[in-house]
Design a protein around this motif. Structure first.
Motif, short mmCIF file in Angstrom:
data_model
loop_
_atom_site.label_atom_id
_atom_site.label_comp_id
_atom_site.label_asym_id
_atom_site.label_seq_id
_atom_site.Cartn_x
_atom_site.Cartn_y
_atom_site.Cartn_z
N THR A 367 0.90 -1.19 0.02
CA THR A 367 0.10 0.11 0.04
C THR A 367 0.79 1.23 0.02
N ARG A 368 2.18 1.26 0.38
CA ARG A 368 2.98 2.36 0.42
C ARG A 368 2.95 3.33 -0.94
N GLY A 369 2.43 4.45 -0.81
CA GLY A 369 2.50 5.16 -2.04
C GLY A 369 1.17 4.89 -3.04
N GLN A 370 0.29 3.98 -2.66
CA GLN A 370 -0.72 3.78 -3.51
C GLN A 370 -2.06 4.53 -2.80
N ASN A 371 -3.03 4.89 -3.81
CA ASN A 371 -4.27 5.26 -3.22
C ASN A 371 -4.76 3.80 -2.68
N PRO A 372 -5.22 3.93 -1.55
CA PRO A 372 -5.93 2.77 -0.90
C PRO A 372 -7.08 2.33 -1.77
N ASN A 373 -7.76 3.33 -2.56
CA ASN A 373 -9.04 3.09 -3.17
C ASN A 373 -8.89 2.98 -4.57
N VAL A 374 -9.44 1.98 -5.32
CA VAL A 374 -9.48 2.11 -6.90
C VAL A 374 -10.32 3.10 -7.21
N ASP A 375 -9.88 4.38 -7.55
CA ASP A 375 -10.56 5.34 -7.88
C ASP A 375 -10.66 5.52 -9.44
N SER A 376 -9.71 4.76 -10.09
CA SER A 376 -9.46 4.86 -11.66
C SER A 376 -9.14 3.33 -12.06
N LEU A 377 -9.80 3.01 -13.14
CA LEU A 377 -9.56 1.68 -13.53
C LEU A 377 -7.81 1.84 -14.23
N ASP A 378 -7.43 2.90 -14.80
CA ASP A 378 -6.24 2.57 -15.51
C ASP A 378 -5.01 3.56 -15.00
N GLN A 379 -5.00 4.00 -13.70
CA GLN A 379 -4.03 4.47 -13.03
C GLN A 379 -3.35 3.63 -12.28
N PHE A 380 -2.27 2.99 -12.51
CA PHE A 380 -1.45 2.19 -11.62
C PHE A 380 -1.46 2.67 -10.04
N SER A 381 -1.69 3.96 -9.72
CA SER A 381 -1.58 4.32 -8.52
C SER A 381 -2.66 3.94 -7.67
N SER A 382 -3.78 3.62 -8.42
CA SER A 382 -4.98 3.65 -7.81
C SER A 382 -5.49 2.20 -7.40
N GLY A 383 -5.06 1.66 -5.97
CA GLY A 383 -5.55 0.42 -5.47
C GLY A 383 -4.26 -0.14 -5.06
N PRO A 384 -4.30 -0.97 -3.88
CA PRO A 384 -3.09 -1.70 -3.40
C PRO A 384 -2.39 -2.63 -4.47
N LEU A 385 -1.16 -2.53 -4.54
CA LEU A 385 -0.36 -3.69 -5.34
C LEU A 385 -0.28 -5.15 -4.51
N VAL A 386 -0.08 -6.26 -5.40
CA VAL A 386 0.06 -7.23 -4.61
C VAL A 386 1.38 -8.15 -5.03
N THR A 387 2.15 -8.57 -4.06
CA THR A 387 3.35 -9.29 -4.41
C THR A 387 3.32 -10.73 -4.18
N LYS A 388 2.14 -11.33 -4.29
CA LYS A 388 2.02 -13.01 -3.93
C LYS A 388 2.94 -13.56 -4.91
N TRP A 389 2.82 -13.13 -6.08
CA TRP A 389 3.32 -14.23 -7.38
C TRP A 389 4.83 -13.57 -7.62
N ARG A 390 5.74 -14.38 -7.31
CA ARG A 390 7.43 -13.96 -7.52
C ARG A 390 8.20 -15.06 -8.43
N ASN A 391 9.10 -14.84 -9.01
CA ASN A 391 10.02 -15.59 -9.82
C ASN A 391 11.36 -15.55 -8.78
N VAL A 392 11.29 -15.71 -7.80
CA VAL A 392 12.37 -15.83 -6.60
C VAL A 392 12.32 -16.91 -5.83
N THR A 393 13.20 -17.68 -5.38
CA THR A 393 13.14 -19.05 -4.71
C THR A 393 12.98 -18.83 -3.32
#
Length: 538
Positions: A367-393
């Protein structure tokens, strides 16, 4: 065939380089014959080549064409990267719900985000085409591996028994695809290996397709051909069959109007007794070595990926790259760049807030630096990001194609856990709370608390049905289950709104018919047997 051999074979597509591509119509998808340069009479006389064809059946879930990552697509009418099976299935299951948003403006993708698709939507059509393409491949494999064919071609003894196992796996993969068709599209075209080549597939209702899938799975369960649970990682085995039966029965009320929760408990218990164990670390389930770490003991059926051998711009390449950008660095995900597309909706944050601040699964919401709410579909700053899937062991190293390993950093080793033990534990608990017999609330509570304890969330002392819906969101978010779950709980079209649902920023109720996607107009036009069979509302 061990796991490493099997994974390598997923990348060995030279044998199938001549597979015919789909057009945007599925008129003959269910009864097609792959156009091998070495024809079927040559290929199906050699058990080693039969094994390679089986590998192609599995690979069709992971890759999008014949040359990888792009250039010779299996299906046409859409960008090849978008056409991938897992990518399309995941999108329809997640960005149409309260869990995810995909902010790109490609084609008619925004209408998928907003539940305003129609029967000409290319993303809906690609999912449909992909499902039936795989069914067609499975039909041909099953057609060519009957006992009569094996005998005619001189395949006997242990070699014949091995091919019979392959054939059972193909039947199970076909049942999986027909289940996806039932869940997403309701009724639809239908054919098996018995269909005459070149004929139009007949139409079957949702209930009729349910009966077919159920009968196939029960027949496979009663037979001896399928591999035992956990015999070979990545293969369709008995436990996958039981898990698919559990899912079919848990959703039977939606599919047929008749609840089958007792049956769901019966088959969940078979999985729960099969020796699978929860990964001690939740995050390890979604990392580049989930095929070799303790995570593999929880995964029942994965779609396997290899950064060097299964190159695609769908699948795990998509799921790893698309959520990366802004405060989430590519390096942290083991890739070379982020695609800045996928975010979570605030509804998911709110579900975690109803649990506990210490829930470690919540830490995957950035959530750091992100708008906590999705107020726009096309703005990547709008809504939490998710770090679930990674290509790291799990030890912090990059995957085989990471720049750390001298690769380009494009393609992931992370496997997609389509079915895993935690899901089955939650399905058991739900079926008990829905009134199924053969289980207990005490055991259901224990299974839920096993997951909460792993996540460092407090245990629950009482358990209600709606608790299961929330716990499924916390445990399984962004794994391709949410749409089906919301529909089963009656929370999809009405009474549970999220940003831009129905095209309105605050969200609104939508038509009840949105619980199904339309049969693409291209197929209705091409196949006379589908005339007048469009789903209501389209």
């Amino acid at each position: 065939m061990n796991r490493n051999t099997f994974t390598r074979m997923l990348g060995m597509l030279a044998l199938t380089a001549g597979l015919s591509s789909l057009t945007t119509s599925c008129i003959n998808d269910l009864d097609q014959i792959p156009d091998y340069s070495a024809n079927s009479e040559v290929v199906y006389r050699d058990p080693a080549q039969i094994e390679q064809v089986l590998a192609r059946l599995y690979a069709t879930f992971a890759v999008s064409g014949q040359s990888g990552p792009a250039g010779s697509p299996d299906i046409t009418g859409i960008d090849e990267g978008f056409s991938n099976y897992i990518r399309q299935y995941w999108q329809l299951q997640e960005i149409t719900t309260d869990e995810a948003v995909l902010g790109w403006n490609d084609g008619n993708l925004p209408s998928v985000n907003t539940l305003q698709w129609n029967a000409d939507n290319e993303f809906v059509r690609a999912t449909y085409d992909r499902i039936y393409y795989e069914i067609g491949l499975c039909n041909e494999f099953i057609r060519q591996t009957t006992d009569a064919k094996l005998s005619e071609r001189g395949i006997t003894g242990d070699a014949a028994n091995t091919v019979r196992t392959y054939r059972a796996e193909a039947r199970l993969l076909r049942a999986l695809c027909y289940w996806h068709a039932i869940d997403l599209f309701g009724g639809g075209p239908f054919a098996t290996e018995e269909a005459a080549i070149g004929t139009n597939p007949i139409y079957r209702t949702r209930a009729e397709l349910f009966t077919f899938v159920e009968s196939e799975l029960l027949a496979l369960d009663s037979g001896t051909e399928l591999l035992a649970p956990r015999a070979v990682y990545g293969r369709a085995d008995q436990a996958m069959c039981w898990t698919l039966l559990t899912k079919l029965y848990l959703n039977a009320q939606v599919y047929t109007g008749t609840a089958k929760n007792t049956e769901a408990i019966t088959y969940a218990k078979k999985v729960l007794a099969a020796g699978y164990t929860l990964s001690p670390v939740y995050a390890n389930l979604f990392l580049a070595d989930n095929s070799t770490s303790s995570a593999k003991n929880e995964i029942i059926f994965p779609v396997t990926f290899d950064g060097l051998r299964t190159k695609t711009f769908g699948g795990m390449t998509f799921l790893v790259h698309a959520p990366v950008g802004r405060g989430v660095s590519p390096t942290s995900a083991g890739i070379n760049n982020g695609w800045a597309g996928l975010r979570a909706k605030q509804n998911l944050t709110q579900i975690f807030s109803r649990s506990n601040a210490d829930d470690s699964r919540r830490a995957m919401l950035f959530t750091r630096g992100q708008n906590p709410n999705v107020d726009s579909l096309d703005q990547f700053s709008s809504g939490p990001l998710v770090t679930k899937w990674r290509n790291v062991t799990s030890t912090g190293k990059g995957g085989s194609d990471s720049q750390e390993q001298g690769g380009e950093g494009n393609f992931a080793d992370t496997d997609y856990p389509m079915f895993r033990l935690a899901d089955v534990q939650l399905m058991y608990a739900e079926a008990v709370l829905r009134g199924g017999s053969g289980g207990s609330v005490a055991q259901a509570t224990t299974y839920v608390n096993d997951l909460r304890t792993r996540a460092k969330a407090p245990a629950v002392t009482t358990l209600a049905l709606n608790d299961i819906l929330d716990e499924r969101a916390r445990e399984l978010f962004w794994e391709g289950h949410r749409r089906t779950d919301l529909i089963r709980f009656g929370r999809y079209t009405t009474g549970n709104n999220w940003p831009f649902k129905g095209g309105v920023r605050a969200g609104r109720d939508v038509e009840a018919t949105r619980v199904l996607f339309p049969i693409p107009n291209t197929d209705i036009v091409a196949n006379p047997n589908l005339a007048g069979r469009q789903n209501p509302g389209y």
